[in-house]
Design a protein around this motif. Structure first.
Motif, PDB file in Angstrom:
ATOM      1  N   VAL B 161       0.690  -1.282   0.144  1.00  0.00           N
ATOM      2  CA  VAL B 161      -0.020   0.042  -0.072  1.00  0.00           C
ATOM      3  C   VAL B 161       0.864   1.231  -0.025  1.00  0.00           C
ATOM      4  N   VAL B 162       0.912   2.038  -1.035  1.00  0.00           N
ATOM      5  CA  VAL B 162       1.736   3.047  -1.117  1.00  0.00           C
ATOM      6  C   VAL B 162       0.953   4.530  -0.898  1.00  0.00           C
ATOM      7  N   ALA B 163       1.277   5.415  -0.476  1.00  0.00           N
ATOM      8  CA  ALA B 163       0.301   6.724  -0.332  1.00  0.00           C
ATOM      9  C   ALA B 163       1.244   7.941  -0.513  1.00  0.00           C
ATOM     10  N   CYS B 164       0.446   8.947  -0.997  1.00  0.00           N
ATOM     11  CA  CYS B 164       1.183  10.188  -1.307  1.00  0.00           C
ATOM     12  C   CYS B 164      -0.040  11.244  -1.134  1.00  0.00           C
ATOM     13  N   SER B 165       0.451  12.506  -0.813  1.00  0.00           N
ATOM     14  CA  SER B 165      -0.698  13.518  -0.797  1.00  0.00           C
ATOM     15  C   SER B 165      -0.149  14.412  -1.912  1.00  0.00           C
ATOM     16  N   ALA B 166      -1.183  15.042  -2.362  1.00  0.00           N
ATOM     17  CA  ALA B 166      -1.208  16.251  -3.480  1.00  0.00           C
ATOM     18  C   ALA B 166      -2.079  17.338  -3.163  1.00  0.00           C
ATOM     19  N   GLY B 167      -1.757  18.536  -3.299  1.00  0.00           N
ATOM     20  CA  GLY B 167      -2.813  19.583  -3.266  1.00  0.00           C
ATOM     21  C   GLY B 167      -2.782  20.519  -4.499  1.00  0.00           C
ATOM     22  N   PHE B 168      -3.617  21.657  -4.094  1.00  0.00           N
ATOM     23  CA  PHE B 168      -3.682  22.498  -5.432  1.00  0.00           C
ATOM     24  C   PHE B 168      -3.453  24.095  -4.779  1.00  0.00           C
ATOM     25  N   GLY B 169      -2.386  24.753  -5.233  1.00  0.00           N
ATOM     26  CA  GLY B 169      -2.124  26.030  -4.754  1.00  0.00           C
ATOM     27  C   GLY B 169      -1.959  26.819  -6.063  1.00  0.00           C
ATOM     28  N   ASN B 170      -2.449  28.092  -5.995  1.00  0.00           N
ATOM     29  CA  ASN B 170      -2.494  29.017  -7.077  1.00  0.00           C
ATOM     30  C   ASN B 170      -1.952  28.612  -8.592  1.00  0.00           C
ATOM     31  N   GLY B 171      -2.859  27.600  -8.974  1.00  0.00           N
ATOM     32  CA  GLY B 171      -2.952  27.054 -10.212  1.00  0.00           C
ATOM     33  C   GLY B 171      -1.992  25.970 -10.457  1.00  0.00           C
ATOM     34  N   HIS B 172      -1.412  25.670  -9.361  1.00  0.00           N
ATOM     35  CA  HIS B 172      -0.459  24.410  -9.545  1.00  0.00           C
ATOM     36  C   HIS B 172      -0.792  23.236  -8.641  1.00  0.00           C
ATOM     37  N   PRO B 173      -1.058  22.154  -9.245  1.00  0.00           N
ATOM     38  CA  PRO B 173      -1.082  20.940  -8.383  1.00  0.00           C
ATOM     39  C   PRO B 173       0.157  20.578  -7.705  1.00  0.00           C
ATOM     40  N   ILE B 174       0.227  20.340  -6.555  1.00  0.00           N
ATOM     41  CA  ILE B 174       1.720  20.144  -5.960  1.00  0.00           C
ATOM     42  C   ILE B 174       1.752  18.983  -5.223  1.00  0.00           C
ATOM     43  N   LEU B 175       2.755  18.200  -5.113  1.00  0.00           N
ATOM     44  CA  LEU B 175       3.192  16.905  -4.573  1.00  0.00           C
ATOM     45  C   LEU B 175       3.669  16.972  -3.205  1.00  0.00           C
ATOM     46  N   ASP B 176       2.896  16.105  -2.494  1.00  0.00           N
ATOM     47  CA  ASP B 176       3.644  16.002  -1.034  1.00  0.00           C
ATOM     48  C   ASP B 176       3.644  17.272  -0.335  1.00  0.00           C
ATOM     49  N   VAL B 177       2.471  17.557   0.228  1.00  0.00           N
ATOM     50  CA  VAL B 177       2.109  19.004   0.887  1.00  0.00           C
ATOM     51  C   VAL B 177       2.933  18.928   2.233  1.00  0.00           C
ATOM     52  N   ASN B 178       3.736  19.882   2.399  1.00  0.00           N
ATOM     53  CA  ASN B 178       4.304  19.995   3.962  1.00  0.00           C
ATOM     54  C   ASN B 178       3.444  20.936   4.775  1.00  0.00           C
ATOM     55  N   TYR B 179       3.857  20.854   5.971  1.00  0.00           N
ATOM     56  CA  TYR B 179       2.829  21.708   7.074  1.00  0.00           C
ATOM     57  C   TYR B 179       2.690  23.143   6.554  1.00  0.00           C
TER      58      TYR B 179
END
Lengths: 290, 245
Positions: B161-179
């Protein structure tokens, strides 16, 4: 260790991880640690592929103890229930020791009555250590033990060492006897489940593993709760052998009768309490003397 | 002034590109050393960036409670805990923190579908997760660490099972979001997949994300998961090699 070298010449050790295809060939049978995904045989554990003829299994590097019939084990009584004791031996489930599978004091052959059932806790109560043999398995996979030979039974006058069960190899002798110096004896019971009992040795070296004469006193002594008197030297010897076994386990070497003795010899110039901390040095020295 | 999640030059606050993972480091406790003192059957310590996580696996063992016995399969119990010293401000943990319980139940249901529970009837597998340092993405770090720890304990699973996070900030999808980025009102999804089948078995989104961006973000998180699978697989193999030597 492949049985047939023909097809498996490419790798002596074929390491796979969960979800990895072991083989897409449908002639093979599914063994432990694998599952069928359509045509493919897929690993479920991280480990080494083992093939016996057409049976493919994957053996994990570490796993809980799962015994076989005839294994000598050391365990701890976890519960006393009707007609049976539950024994924790570090397996997936507690094993059962049936009242019918123990030697009762007062003669080999006699009927187990209700009063025996009521007095079970006098024989073995929670927390007692025993050595036993795996007699069989129940439907749900839990083991059934027996202590019907006089070499099995309650353990005392010693200390328990736990090691990974993979480090204990099945062998002829699991009841070991060491004479460390004249008059200084240590007994070791190498449980297949990785529980090792190190205790004050019996004086008579050639009695090792043999079934003593079954007399009334022996049977009564079987369930005694008192330690034998242990001298300071014997205490130190037990502690040293225990630490040697821990040192072997720390270096992931197999724990065998001969190797314990070699490690013990190599450890003699080091203080007992420093053995585990200096395990690498001691094990290397012991290997040199092979 | 509110700073951008992704700068005009295309960098994030910690200097990564939008599609880069954080530094990954792990240690699987070997049979004898490491975390053996804890009495655990398997252990793994994982660092993803500054998020650090230790997972201990116990079992399959005799269930501690009679009521937990299932006759056809094993029971799984998960404890999730964030150390009080893990973040900038010291927090005294409440006994029953709903968030921690929810995290535990997410991880439990994720792994219940992957572990071959029916191989161990009447037994119990316990997973203890401890977040030692918190810098965002604790869920996916915990999932990755749990995968390693279960493998270390020799518990059969259909797949990683592998997991990863992604987010969306000012027009860019971003990988592995930090605090820091989590604090910038970035919607974050946590995605867990089983790489062999490619199935999504965990998807968690706690804020609102526009549907138009959803696919982009999920695709990026999937990419991250694929990368993570390679990283974990390499780690498992090298730790096995170390043991064989």
């Amino acid at each position: 260790m492949d049985t047939e070298m023909g097809e498996a010449e490419h790798a002596m050790l074929h390491f796979v991880t969960p979800g990895e295809t072991v083989t897409a060939d449908t002639v093979f049978m599914r063994g432990h640690g694998t599952y069928n995904d359509g045509e493919e045989l897929v690993a479920t554990v991280a480990g080494v592929v083992e093939r016996i003829n057409k049976l493919i299994s994957v053996k994990p590097l570490r796993a809980r103890f799962s015994g076989e019939i005839g294994d000598v084990v050391v365990g701890r009584i976890s519960e006393v229930t009707q007609k049976r004791w539950r024994v924790n031996m570090g397996a997936r489930q507690d094993a059962a020791l049936l009242l019918a599978a123990v030697n009762l004091p007062g003669g080999e052959l006699r009927r187990r009555s209700e009063s025996d059932e009521l007095q079970m806790r006098q024989l073995l109560s929670e927390g007692d250590m025993i050595s036993a043999e795996i007699q069989g398995f129940f439907q749900d996979g839990s083991a059934s033990l027996h202590t019907r030979s006089l070499k099995y039974g309650k353990l005392r006058s010693g200390s328990l060492v736990t090691v990974p069960s993979s480090l204990v190899k099945r062998s002829k002798a699991h009841f070991l006897h060491y004479t460390l110096s004249p008059g200084l004896h240590v007994d070791v019971i190498l449980g297949m489940n990785g529980f090792v009992w190190v205790s004050k040795g019996s004086k008579d070296a050639n009695k090792k593993g043999d079934v003593p004469n079954s007399t009334q006193e022996d049977a009564d002594a079987l369930y005694a709760n008192v330690n034998e008197p242990i001298t300071n030297e014997e205490r130190m010897a037990i502690a040293r052998v225990s630490n040697c076994i821990l040192a072997i386990a720390k270096e992931s070497e197999l724990i065998t009768e001969a190797f314990i003795l070699l490690v013990h010899e190599a450890s003699l110039r080091i203080d007992c309490k420093d053995i585990v901390a200096n395990s690498k040095q001691i094990i290397d020295a012991a290997k040199m003397s092979y | 002034m509110k700073s951008d999640v992704v700068s005009p030059e295309g960098f994030r606050c910690d200097g990564r590109r939008p599609n880069e993972l954080r530094r990954f480091n792990c240690d699987m406790g070997t049979a004898s050393g490491g975390y053996a003192g804890s009495g655990a059957d398997g252990a793994a310590y994982v660092e993803q960036g500054n998020t650090r996580c230790l997972v201990l696996v116990f079992g399959p063992k005799e269930p501690s409670m009679r009521s937990a016995v299932l006759h056809d399969r094993a029971t799984l119990s998960v404890e999730f805990n964030i150390a009080s010293f893990s973040s900038g401000e010291r927090k005294t943990k409440l006994r029953k923190d709903k968030r921690l319980l929810e995290m535990a139940s997410i991880i439990k249901s994720t792994f219940e579908s992957v572990i071959l529970m029916s191989s161990f009837p009447r037994s119990e597998i316990t997973i203890q997760i401890q977040i030692l340092q918190f810098d965002g993405g604790s869920l996916h770090t915990a999932v990755n660490a749990t995968t390693l720890a279960l493998m270390n304990a020799g518990i059969p699973m259909e797949d990683y099972v592998v997991a990863c996070s992604a987010g969306f900030g000012n027009g860019h999808p971003i990988l592995d979001v930090n605090y820091t980025e989590e604090g910038m009102d970035v919607p974050v999804i946590s995605l867990g997949i089983t790489p062999r089948s490619g199935k999504v078995i965990l998807l968690n989104l706690e804020s609102r994300l526009h549907l138009d961006e959803f696919e982009k973000v999920v695709t990026l998180a999937r990419d991250g998961c694929t990368q993570m699978h390679e990283i974990l697989d390499t780690a498992v193999r090298s730790s096995a090699e170390a043991l064989a030597r």
